[in-house]
Design a protein around this motif. Structure first.
Motif, PDB file in Angstrom:
ATOM      1  N   LYS A   1      88.503  29.694 -36.532  1.00 42.59           N
ATOM      2  CA  LYS A   1      87.913  31.004 -36.809  1.00 42.59           C
ATOM      3  C   LYS A   1      86.695  30.902 -37.724  1.00 42.59           C
ATOM      4  O   LYS A   1      85.665  31.517 -37.469  1.00 42.59           O
ATOM      5  N   THR A   2      86.817  30.123 -38.790  1.00 39.55           N
ATOM      6  CA  THR A   2      85.717  29.990 -39.742  1.00 39.55           C
ATOM      7  C   THR A   2      84.509  29.327 -39.097  1.00 39.55           C
ATOM      8  O   THR A   2      83.390  29.837 -39.180  1.00 39.55           O
ATOM      9  N   THR A   3      84.731  28.209 -38.454  1.00 41.40           N
ATOM     10  CA  THR A   3      83.617  27.471 -37.838  1.00 41.40           C
ATOM     11  C   THR A   3      82.944  28.286 -36.744  1.00 41.40           C
ATOM     12  O   THR A   3      81.718  28.440 -36.735  1.00 41.40           O
ATOM     13  N   VAL A   4      83.724  28.814 -35.828  1.00 36.31           N
ATOM     14  CA  VAL A   4      83.168  29.590 -34.724  1.00 36.31           C
ATOM     15  C   VAL A   4      82.551  30.888 -35.252  1.00 36.31           C
ATOM     16  O   VAL A   4      81.476  31.302 -34.795  1.00 36.31           O
ATOM     17  N   GLY A   5      83.196  31.513 -36.217  1.00 37.55           N
ATOM     18  CA  GLY A   5      82.646  32.741 -36.797  1.00 37.55           C
ATOM     19  C   GLY A   5      81.272  32.512 -37.401  1.00 37.55           C
ATOM     20  O   GLY A   5      80.343  33.296 -37.175  1.00 37.55           O
ATOM     21  N   ARG A   6      81.131  31.445 -38.162  1.00 39.08           N
ATOM     22  CA  ARG A   6      79.814  31.128 -38.750  1.00 39.08           C
ATOM     23  C   ARG A   6      78.781  30.860 -37.672  1.00 39.08           C
ATOM     24  O   ARG A   6      77.630  31.313 -37.775  1.00 39.08           O
ATOM     25  N   LEU A   7      79.160  30.098 -36.648  1.00 34.27           N
ATOM     26  CA  LEU A   7      78.220  29.790 -35.563  1.00 34.27           C
ATOM     27  C   LEU A   7      77.832  31.052 -34.787  1.00 34.27           C
ATOM     28  O   LEU A   7      76.661  31.220 -34.409  1.00 34.27           O
ATOM     29  N   LEU A   8      78.784  31.941 -34.548  1.00 41.73           N
ATOM     30  CA  LEU A   8      78.478  33.208 -33.875  1.00 41.73           C
ATOM     31  C   LEU A   8      77.510  34.042 -34.711  1.00 41.73           C
ATOM     32  O   LEU A   8      76.527  34.587 -34.185  1.00 41.73           O
ATOM     33  N   ALA A   9      77.781  34.161 -36.001  1.00 44.98           N
ATOM     34  CA  ALA A   9      76.913  34.953 -36.878  1.00 44.98           C
ATOM     35  C   ALA A   9      75.501  34.371 -36.892  1.00 44.98           C
ATOM     36  O   ALA A   9      74.511  35.120 -36.821  1.00 44.98           O
TER      37      ALA A   9
ATOM     38  N   GLY B   1      87.503  21.941 -26.682  1.00 47.10           N
ATOM     39  CA  GLY B   1      86.094  21.551 -26.742  1.00 47.10           C
ATOM     40  C   GLY B   1      85.551  21.567 -28.156  1.00 47.10           C
ATOM     41  O   GLY B   1      86.272  21.779 -29.131  1.00 47.10           O
ATOM     42  N   THR B   2      84.243  21.358 -28.248  1.00 48.58           N
ATOM     43  CA  THR B   2      83.576  21.323 -29.549  1.00 48.58           C
ATOM     44  C   THR B   2      83.347  22.743 -30.060  1.00 48.58           C
ATOM     45  O   THR B   2      83.356  23.703 -29.278  1.00 48.58           O
ATOM     46  N   PRO B   3      83.094  22.885 -31.356  1.00 44.43           N
ATOM     47  CA  PRO B   3      82.778  24.222 -31.877  1.00 44.43           C
ATOM     48  C   PRO B   3      81.584  24.869 -31.159  1.00 44.43           C
ATOM     49  O   PRO B   3      81.592  26.074 -30.900  1.00 44.43           O
ATOM     50  N   GLN B   4      80.589  24.068 -30.808  1.00 41.28           N
ATOM     51  CA  GLN B   4      79.421  24.602 -30.109  1.00 41.28           C
ATOM     52  C   GLN B   4      79.795  25.093 -28.705  1.00 41.28           C
ATOM     53  O   GLN B   4      79.302  26.134 -28.255  1.00 41.28           O
ATOM     54  N   GLU B   5      80.673  24.356 -28.020  1.00 33.09           N
ATOM     55  CA  GLU B   5      81.120  24.790 -26.692  1.00 33.09           C
ATOM     56  C   GLU B   5      81.928  26.084 -26.781  1.00 33.09           C
ATOM     57  O   GLU B   5      81.742  27.002 -25.974  1.00 33.09           O
ATOM     58  N   ILE B   6      82.804  26.151 -27.756  1.00 34.79           N
ATOM     59  CA  ILE B   6      83.635  27.346 -27.953  1.00 34.79           C
ATOM     60  C   ILE B   6      82.737  28.545 -28.264  1.00 34.79           C
ATOM     61  O   ILE B   6      82.886  29.628 -27.693  1.00 34.79           O
ATOM     62  N   THR B   7      81.768  28.338 -29.149  1.00 29.66           N
ATOM     63  CA  THR B   7      80.839  29.409 -29.513  1.00 29.66           C
ATOM     64  C   THR B   7      80.023  29.860 -28.303  1.00 29.66           C
ATOM     65  O   THR B   7      79.816  31.059 -28.095  1.00 29.66           O
ATOM     66  N   GLY B   8      79.582  28.904 -27.493  1.00 32.04           N
ATOM     67  CA  GLY B   8      78.835  29.246 -26.279  1.00 32.04           C
ATOM     68  C   GLY B   8      79.662  30.103 -25.339  1.00 32.04           C
ATOM     69  O   GLY B   8      79.162  31.091 -24.773  1.00 32.04           O
ATOM     70  N   ARG B   9      80.944  29.744 -25.168  1.00 23.84           N
ATOM     71  CA  ARG B   9      81.825  30.549 -24.312  1.00 23.84           C
ATOM     72  C   ARG B   9      82.023  31.950 -24.904  1.00 23.84           C
ATOM     73  O   ARG B   9      82.050  32.944 -24.191  1.00 23.84           O
ATOM     74  N   ALA B  10      82.152  32.002 -26.235  1.00 25.12           N
ATOM     75  CA  ALA B  10      82.336  33.299 -26.886  1.00 25.12           C
ATOM     76  C   ALA B  10      81.100  34.176 -26.703  1.00 25.12           C
ATOM     77  O   ALA B  10      81.211  35.366 -26.390  1.00 25.12           O
ATOM     78  N   LEU B  11      79.920  33.607 -26.883  1.00 22.45           N
ATOM     79  CA  LEU B  11      78.682  34.374 -26.705  1.00 22.45           C
ATOM     80  C   LEU B  11      78.557  34.885 -25.274  1.00 22.45           C
ATOM     81  O   LEU B  11      78.194  36.043 -25.044  1.00 22.45           O
TER      82      LEU B  11
END
Length: 171
Positions: free
Chosen positions: A17-25, A153-163
């Protein structure tokens, strides 16, 4: 996406949550808040001792997160990481800022999440509480504004899917 909503990145401990949340923001150019920072000291002490929080423990935390969300809705938007495992918790946050909150539920297999949780350092939530987190989890329901994203996957992959999922959610 992000210009009017507050995105609550939710899920059990260890899902990122923290890692992906920061990347999303960062990707959305909006403020980020770590939900754990809103816990009263008594909650942190309880979790650090390996004792799960109950609903009464979570009320002041949810109210503090809700106040933060209320100040960051349209225009502007924001991202906050907060477990929000139960429907009642999510309803409380939505009531604090009606029409503002969108949930991104980070989901994953128990074994993967357990491995990630065991590997992290410097966090007050011990791996021994993971089973209680999965037991308390009530997945998003169709009438809740949000979407689920797998944490493989990686935090970047997870963030990409979330976006991508957030863009589809908005259209």
């Amino acid at each position: 996406m992000g210009s009017q909503h507050v995105i609550v990145v939710m899920g059990v401990a260890g899902t990122g949550k923290t890692t992906v949340g920061r990347l999303l923001a960062e990707a959305l150019g909006v403020p980020y808040a770590e939900g754990d920072a809103f816990h009263p000291a008594a909650n942190v002490a309880k979790m650090s001792a390996g004792v799960p929080l109950d609903d009464a423990d979570r009320r002041p935390w949810l109210d503090a997160v809700g106040r933060w969300i209320r100040g960051r809705g349209a225009p502007g938007g924001a991202v906050v990481a907060a477990s929000c495992l139960k429907r009642a918790y999510r309803d409380r946050l939505r009531a604090a800022a009606p029409g503002t909150v969108v949930f991104v539920h980070l989901t994953g297999d128990r074994a993967l999440v357990g491995e990630r949780m065991a590997a992290r350092t410097g966090h007050f939530m011990p791996p021994s509480l993971l089973d209680s987190q999965f037991a308390a989890l009530e997945p998003l329901q169709p009438d809740e504004p949000g979407l689920a994203v797998d944490v493989a996957g990686t935090p970047q992959e997870i963030t990409g899917r979330a976006l991508a999922a957030l863009r589809a959610f908005e259209s």
